[in-house]
Design an enzyme around this catalytic site. Structure first.
Site, short mmCIF file in Angstrom:
data_model
loop_
_atom_site.label_atom_id
_atom_site.label_comp_id
_atom_site.label_asym_id
_atom_site.label_seq_id
_atom_site.Cartn_x
_atom_site.Cartn_y
_atom_site.Cartn_z
CG ASP A 40 21.19 17.36 -40.86
OD1 ASP A 40 20.61 16.33 -40.50
OD2 ASP A 40 20.77 18.52 -40.60
CB ILE A 41 19.45 21.57 -43.86
CG1 ILE A 41 19.37 22.90 -44.57
CG2 ILE A 41 18.44 21.47 -42.74
CD1 ILE A 41 18.07 23.08 -45.37
CG ASN A 77 17.14 10.31 -33.99
OD1 ASN A 77 17.78 9.82 -33.06
ND2 ASN A 77 17.44 11.48 -34.52
CG HIS A 94 21.32 11.63 -38.14
ND1 HIS A 94 21.15 12.99 -38.24
CD2 HIS A 94 20.08 11.13 -37.89
CE1 HIS A 94 19.87 13.31 -38.06
NE2 HIS A 94 19.19 12.19 -37.84
N GLY A 128 12.82 10.24 -31.13
CA GLY A 128 13.18 11.59 -31.55
C GLY A 128 13.21 11.77 -33.07
CD GLN A 129 11.67 8.40 -38.04
OE1 GLN A 129 11.23 7.49 -37.34
NE2 GLN A 129 11.78 8.31 -39.35
CG HIS A 174 16.83 10.22 -41.57
ND1 HIS A 174 15.46 10.26 -41.41
CD2 HIS A 174 17.36 10.91 -40.53
CE1 HIS A 174 15.18 10.95 -40.32
NE2 HIS A 174 16.30 11.34 -39.75
P1 AMP Z 1 15.59 13.19 -37.30
O1 AMP Z 1 15.35 13.85 -35.99
O2 AMP Z 1 16.51 12.00 -37.16
O3 AMP Z 1 14.31 12.87 -38.03
O4 AMP Z 1 16.44 14.22 -38.14
C1 AMP Z 1 16.04 14.82 -39.31
C2 AMP Z 1 17.24 15.58 -39.82
O5 AMP Z 1 16.93 16.04 -41.14
C3 AMP Z 1 17.62 16.82 -39.01
O6 AMP Z 1 18.96 16.69 -38.58
C4 AMP Z 1 17.42 17.97 -39.99
O7 AMP Z 1 18.38 18.99 -39.83
C5 AMP Z 1 17.54 17.28 -41.33
N1 AMP Z 1 16.84 17.94 -42.44
C6 AMP Z 1 15.54 18.32 -42.46
N2 AMP Z 1 15.24 18.87 -43.64
C7 AMP Z 1 16.37 18.82 -44.40
C8 AMP Z 1 16.71 19.24 -45.73
N3 AMP Z 1 15.81 19.83 -46.53
N4 AMP Z 1 17.98 19.04 -46.16
C9 AMP Z 1 18.90 18.46 -45.35
N5 AMP Z 1 18.63 18.04 -44.10
C10 AMP Z 1 17.41 18.22 -43.62
#
Ligand code: AMP
Ligand code: ZN
Length: 115
Positions: A33-34, A89, A104, A95-96, A102
């Site tokens: 995760d970024i 999420n 986590h 909270g998605q 995906h």
């Molecule tokens: P969600 O709220 O479950 O949709 O979480 C989306 C997750 O994707 C967040 O934790 C972001 O930090 C992560 N994210 C978004 N863009 C990227 C990216 N380019 N590379 C890695 N993680 C990302």
């Protein structure tokens, strides 16, 4: 739809956006995760564009099973030895933020930033 050209995670699958990969096979991609909430924070995604858990169909059962059983293996490989947390999420109230399914998986010594 197998891929969505506007989807950021489909772009990672296609190699159009860089990611720090932790695992890849023909069905799944895993990357860090970024904005990590924990010392280890990975995202597991199907390469197939499925918008969320709400869109899952019976034919996705094997894919989701494969994704789930990969988590303990990867956490171990990444040095997580004292437990981990998984979050999926789903939808607005869930909270998605990224609308490509995906999972986590977070671990490592606490305190964590979040979660
Ligand atoms: P969600 O709220 O479950 O949709 O979480 C989306 C997750 O994707 C967040 O934790 C972001 O930090 C992560 N994210 C978004 N863009 C990227 C990216 N380019 N590379 C890695 N993680 C990302
Ligand atoms: Zn996608």
């Amino acid at each position: 739809m197998s891929q969505d050209s506007h989807c950021i995670f489909c772009k990672i699958v296609a190699g159009q956006i860089p990611a720090k990969k932790a695992y890849e096979d023909e069905d799944l991609l895993v990357f860090h995760d970024i904005h990590p909430w924990a010392p280890v924070h990975i995202l597991l995604i199907p390469k197939l564009h499925i918008a969320s858990m709400a869109e899952l169909q019976p034919e996705h059962a094997a894919l989701m099973g494969k994704m789930t059983v990969l988590v303990p293996r990867l956490m171990k490989e990444l040095g997580v030895t004292n437990g981990f947390r998984m979050v999926v999420n789903t939808g607005s109230d869930g909270g998605q933020e990224v609308h490509h399914l995906h999972m986590h998986a977070m671990g490592g010594p606490r305190p964590w930033l979040k979660g």
